[in-house]
Design a protein around this motif. Structure first.
Motif, PDB file in Angstrom:
ATOM      1  N   PRO A  44       0.952  -1.069   0.011  1.00 25.19           N
ATOM      2  CA  PRO A  44       0.158  -0.034   0.163  1.00 25.19           C
ATOM      3  C   PRO A  44       1.007   1.114  -0.079  1.00 25.19           C
ATOM      4  N   GLN A  76      -6.525   5.262  -6.075  1.00 28.17           N
ATOM      5  CA  GLN A  76      -5.567   6.320  -5.468  1.00 28.17           C
ATOM      6  C   GLN A  76      -5.208   5.760  -3.914  1.00 28.17           C
ATOM      7  N   VAL A  77      -4.181   6.160  -3.287  1.00 30.56           N
ATOM      8  CA  VAL A  77      -3.671   5.901  -1.866  1.00 30.56           C
ATOM      9  C   VAL A  77      -4.987   6.176  -1.107  1.00 30.56           C
ATOM     10  N   ASP A  78      -5.720   5.115  -0.459  1.00 34.53           N
ATOM     11  CA  ASP A  78      -6.762   5.583   0.126  1.00 34.53           C
ATOM     12  C   ASP A  78      -7.094   4.632   1.019  1.00 34.53           C
ATOM     13  N   TYR A 102      -8.515   0.792   0.026  1.00 37.24           N
ATOM     14  CA  TYR A 102      -7.623  -0.216   0.127  1.00 37.24           C
ATOM     15  C   TYR A 102      -8.107  -1.488   1.096  1.00 37.24           C
ATOM     16  N   THR A 155      -5.698  -0.192  -6.415  1.00 38.14           N
ATOM     17  CA  THR A 155      -6.605   0.884  -6.038  1.00 38.14           C
ATOM     18  C   THR A 155      -6.536   2.139  -7.166  1.00 38.14           C
ATOM     19  N   THR A 194      -1.202  -0.161  -4.339  1.00 30.99           N
ATOM     20  CA  THR A 194      -2.039   1.299  -4.706  1.00 30.99           C
ATOM     21  C   THR A 194      -1.124   1.717  -6.006  1.00 30.99           C
TER      22      THR A 194
END
Length: 356
Positions: free
Chosen positions: A261, A304-306, A310, A302, A284
């Motif tokens: 992630p 976005q990095v969220d 995730y 995903t 990610t």
């Protein structure tokens, strides 16, 4: 061809795995390969111990952290002594600047940018940014980027300097595949801000509290004690920190999925290894990950990095049928074949032989 590869320390990690694997492959292809570790290798240094017998090893014997003028001088003397055709360096330009400035007309220098260009290196790389940019611009050091995003970050940080994009490669599995433990998850990576493991712990803690019989193994060096302290409250029978490991390939062959992630990346070696071992990546969309993964085909990605998204991707993996997982694993293995170390080494050799 006589080739010298230099890195800070060949212990564990993606760059270290790459340097060891590339060195072995170049030696297998008939070249005289030298590898230098700036730090004195530990007896259990994983990647140092993976070097083949054909690879000639050197160490500068450094023990204390921090920059010292002794290392650039020692590297300069080693290059003068060996007279290699190519010097392939990795990270921390302060260690190599003297050699590049003095020997660029005698030796071809290759510098692989292993991460987002602005995030790579240390405080000395930041201080020497103008010199580093000048070396790239004048082709005294030939830059290599490792993904589309890595290449874009290089242009943004250094300007429109000439560089070559070569994707990382990995050694494909050399032992039979195990029966997968489908709900065993592996997170291989140093404990750092970049790897975003605190968020990973929160996601798995939520899934465990919902009653899912999952098991997460976190394997990597504790580089950031503050981040590790934030992770510790989540550790237990279902979220385990297992420290640095020399058997990551074997763990990937056993685990159902690999969690990455990250907040930023170059081209993660762990991603390519996971694909090769049919360990479904859940990632990610940072760095070269977007160049390799297709969501729902060879892994889960995903947008976005969220944290919420995730969580949803890990839950999606848990809810896959055996057939869906088997199909995804086969796609993953086929993807890995496109990123073999043999192919990557051939591309580096073309660059090594390239005339100015």
């Amino acid at each position: 061809m006589r080739i010298l590869l230099i890195h800070t320390a060949l212990d564990t990690g993606g760059i270290e795995t790459f340097v060891a694997s590339l060195s072995n492959e170049l030696a297998t292809q008939g070249h005289e390969v030298h590898v230098c570790s700036i730090f004195e290798p530990k007896k259990d240094a994983v990647c140092w111990n993976r070097l083949n017998e054909e690879v000639i090893r050197h160490t500068l014997g450094k023990h204390k952290r921090g920059f010292s003028i002794k290392e650039p001088i020692a590297i300069y003397r080693l290059i003068r002594q060996l007279r290699p055709d190519v010097v392939h360096v990795h990270g921390f330009i302060a260690n190599y600047a003297l050699s590049i400035l003095r020997l660029h007309q005698q030796v071809r220098f290759i510098y692989t940018v292993h991460n987002d260009a602005a995030q790579e290196g240390n405080q000395w790389d930041i201080r020497l940014h103008r010199i580093k940019k000048w070396l790239f611009a004048h082709q005294w050091a030939n830059a290599v980027t490792i993904s589309q995003e890595s290449d874009a970050s290089f242009q943004s940080y250094y300007g429109d300097c000439k560089r070559t994009l070569i994707y990382n490669g990995v050694c494909l599995p050399s032992f039979p595949q195990n029966v997968k433990e489908e709900l065993l998850f592996l997170n291989p990576g140093r404990i750092t801000e970049q790897k975003n493991q605190v968020m990973l712990c929160r996601v798995f803690d939520r899934l465990i509290k919902e009653g899912h019989p999952i098991h997460l193994l976190i394997a990597g060096e504790k580089q950031d004690e503050a981040i590790f302290a934030q992770m510790q409250p989540y550790f237990g029978s279902q979220i385990e920190y297992i420290g640095c490991r020399s058997d990551i390939p074997q763990l990937m062959a056993k685990a159902g999925a690999m969690c990455l992630p990250s907040l930023w990346e170059g081209m993660p070696i762990t991603l390519l290894e996971a694909l090769a071992y049919g360990c479904i990546p859940i990632c990610t969309p940072v760095g070269g990950i977007k160049d390799v993964l297709i969501d729902g085909e060879n892994g889960l990605l995903t947008t976005q990095v969220d944290e919420v998204e995730y969580y949803q991707k890990v839950l999606q993996y848990i809810q896959l049928t055996d057939t869906q997982r088997a199909q995804m694993r086969e796609q993953a293995r086929q993807t890995a074949e496109q990123f073999s170390m043999e192919q990557t080494a051939k591309q580096y050799l073309r660059l090594y032989n390239q005339k100015e």
